[in-house]
Motif scaffolding. Structure first.
Motif, PDB file in Angstrom:
ATOM      1  N   SER A   6      -2.353  25.878 -71.218  1.00 12.78           N
ATOM      2  CA  SER A   6      -3.592  26.465 -70.701  1.00 12.78           C
ATOM      3  C   SER A   6      -4.444  26.963 -71.855  1.00 12.78           C
ATOM      4  O   SER A   6      -3.982  27.015 -73.002  1.00 12.78           O
ATOM      5  CB  SER A   6      -3.274  27.630 -69.757  1.00 12.78           C
ATOM      6  N   GLY A   7      -5.694  27.318 -71.563  1.00 14.84           N
ATOM      7  CA  GLY A   7      -6.556  27.923 -72.558  1.00 14.84           C
ATOM      8  C   GLY A   7      -7.679  27.055 -73.077  1.00 14.84           C
ATOM      9  O   GLY A   7      -8.503  27.515 -73.866  1.00 14.84           O
ATOM     10  N   GLY A   8      -7.723  25.802 -72.663  1.00 18.37           N
ATOM     11  CA  GLY A   8      -8.786  24.927 -73.117  1.00 18.37           C
ATOM     12  C   GLY A   8     -10.136  25.323 -72.543  1.00 18.37           C
ATOM     13  O   GLY A   8     -10.229  26.177 -71.659  1.00 18.37           O
ATOM     14  N   GLY A   9     -11.185  24.699 -73.050  1.00 19.70           N
ATOM     15  CA  GLY A   9     -12.517  24.995 -72.549  1.00 19.70           C
ATOM     16  C   GLY A   9     -13.580  24.302 -73.360  1.00 19.70           C
ATOM     17  O   GLY A   9     -13.298  23.496 -74.249  1.00 19.70           O
ATOM     18  N   LEU A  10     -14.828  24.637 -73.041  1.00 19.99           N
ATOM     19  CA  LEU A  10     -15.998  24.096 -73.732  1.00 19.99           C
ATOM     20  C   LEU A  10     -16.547  25.170 -74.661  1.00 19.99           C
ATOM     21  O   LEU A  10     -16.890  26.270 -74.204  1.00 19.99           O
ATOM     22  CB  LEU A  10     -17.060  23.678 -72.717  1.00 19.99           C
ATOM     23  N   VAL A  11     -16.585  24.871 -75.958  1.00 18.46           N
ATOM     24  CA  VAL A  11     -17.069  25.827 -76.946  1.00 18.46           C
ATOM     25  C   VAL A  11     -18.038  25.131 -77.893  1.00 18.46           C
ATOM     26  O   VAL A  11     -18.180  23.906 -77.865  1.00 18.46           O
ATOM     27  CB  VAL A  11     -15.911  26.447 -77.745  1.00 18.46           C
ATOM     28  N   GLN A  12     -18.674  25.921 -78.753  1.00 16.89           N
ATOM     29  CA  GLN A  12     -19.597  25.373 -79.737  1.00 16.89           C
ATOM     30  C   GLN A  12     -18.920  25.293 -81.105  1.00 16.89           C
ATOM     31  O   GLN A  12     -17.900  25.939 -81.350  1.00 16.89           O
ATOM     32  CB  GLN A  12     -20.841  26.245 -79.819  1.00 16.89           C
ATOM     33  N   THR A  13     -19.495  24.505 -81.964  1.00 18.32           N
ATOM     34  CA  THR A  13     -18.981  24.378 -83.330  1.00 18.32           C
ATOM     35  C   THR A  13     -18.860  25.751 -83.969  1.00 18.32           C
ATOM     36  O   THR A  13     -19.792  26.564 -83.905  1.00 18.32           O
ATOM     37  CB  THR A  13     -19.910  23.492 -84.157  1.00 18.32           C
ATOM     38  N   GLY A  14     -17.708  25.994 -84.584  1.00 20.22           N
ATOM     39  CA  GLY A  14     -17.463  27.266 -85.246  1.00 20.22           C
ATOM     40  C   GLY A  14     -16.777  28.306 -84.388  1.00 20.22           C
ATOM     41  O   GLY A  14     -16.299  29.325 -84.908  1.00 20.22           O
ATOM     42  N   ASP A  15     -16.694  28.054 -83.098  1.00 17.53           N
ATOM     43  CA  ASP A  15     -16.046  28.995 -82.181  1.00 17.53           C
ATOM     44  C   ASP A  15     -14.532  28.916 -82.302  1.00 17.53           C
ATOM     45  O   ASP A  15     -13.991  28.060 -83.005  1.00 17.53           O
ATOM     46  CB  ASP A  15     -16.469  28.718 -80.744  1.00 17.53           C
ATOM     47  N   SER A  16     -13.871  29.803 -81.574  1.00 11.97           N
ATOM     48  CA  SER A  16     -12.408  29.857 -81.555  1.00 11.97           C
ATOM     49  C   SER A  16     -11.889  29.717 -80.130  1.00 11.97           C
ATOM     50  O   SER A  16     -12.591  30.051 -79.170  1.00 11.97           O
ATOM     51  CB  SER A  16     -11.911  31.177 -82.144  1.00 11.97           C
ATOM     52  N   LEU A  17     -10.669  29.225 -80.022  1.00 10.12           N
ATOM     53  CA  LEU A  17      -9.962  29.159 -78.752  1.00 10.12           C
ATOM     54  C   LEU A  17      -8.486  29.412 -79.027  1.00 10.12           C
ATOM     55  O   LEU A  17      -7.993  29.102 -80.124  1.00 10.12           O
ATOM     56  CB  LEU A  17     -10.093  27.785 -78.095  1.00 10.12           C
ATOM     57  N   ARG A  18      -7.808  29.947 -78.022  1.00  7.19           N
ATOM     58  CA  ARG A  18      -6.364  30.142 -78.129  1.00  7.19           C
ATOM     59  C   ARG A  18      -5.686  29.419 -76.974  1.00  7.19           C
ATOM     60  O   ARG A  18      -5.919  29.754 -75.806  1.00  7.19           O
ATOM     61  CB  ARG A  18      -6.004  31.620 -78.095  1.00  7.19           C
TER      62      ARG A  18
END
Length: 125
Positions: A6-18
């Motif tokens: 789990s934890g995926g998503g739509l982000v912008q360049t330079g962002d973070s995700l866990r």
């Protein structure tokens, strides 16, 4: 062993995700866990792996210095902290688990006995 990513998503360049991967079932004999990703039309690619006991880690060159793998053995969970995300990181991310200490090719998909269902990460430019 069942794995739930789990934890995926739509982000912008330079962002973070866990990303998180929770293991259930016969988790007591997990030896190593790993993260892979697969973009459309491409083969599944090794990202990182962690030894369940001791926590030794390995990273693909493409993510070294940006991604950090970790695990919480008490929670039977593995994590992937992804920083400085790039559009080329866009893919479905899969977690996997291995139960055999006698294999050595943890960068290959055949090394793993169990796979999660994948979580999509999309990085927009």
């Amino acid at each position: 062993v069942q794995l739930q990513a789990s934890g995926g998503g739509l982000v912008q360049t330079g962002d973070s995700l866990r990303l998180s991967c929770e293991a259930s079932g016969r988790t007591f004999n997990i030896f190593r866990m790993g993260w892979f990703r697969q973009a459309p039309g491409k083969e599944r690619e090794f990202i990182s792996a962690i030894r369940w006991s001791g926590g030794a880690t390995d990273y693909a060159d493409s993510v070294k210095g940006r991604f950090t793998i970790s695990r919480d053995t008490a929670k039977n969970s593995m994590y992937l902290q992804m920083n400085s995300l790039k559009p080329e990181d866009t893919a479905a991310y899969y977690c996997a688990a291995n139960q055999s200490p006698y294999r050595s090719t943890w960068r290959q998909t055949a090394y793993y006995d169990y796979w999660g269902q994948g979580t999509q990460v999309t990085v927009s430019s």
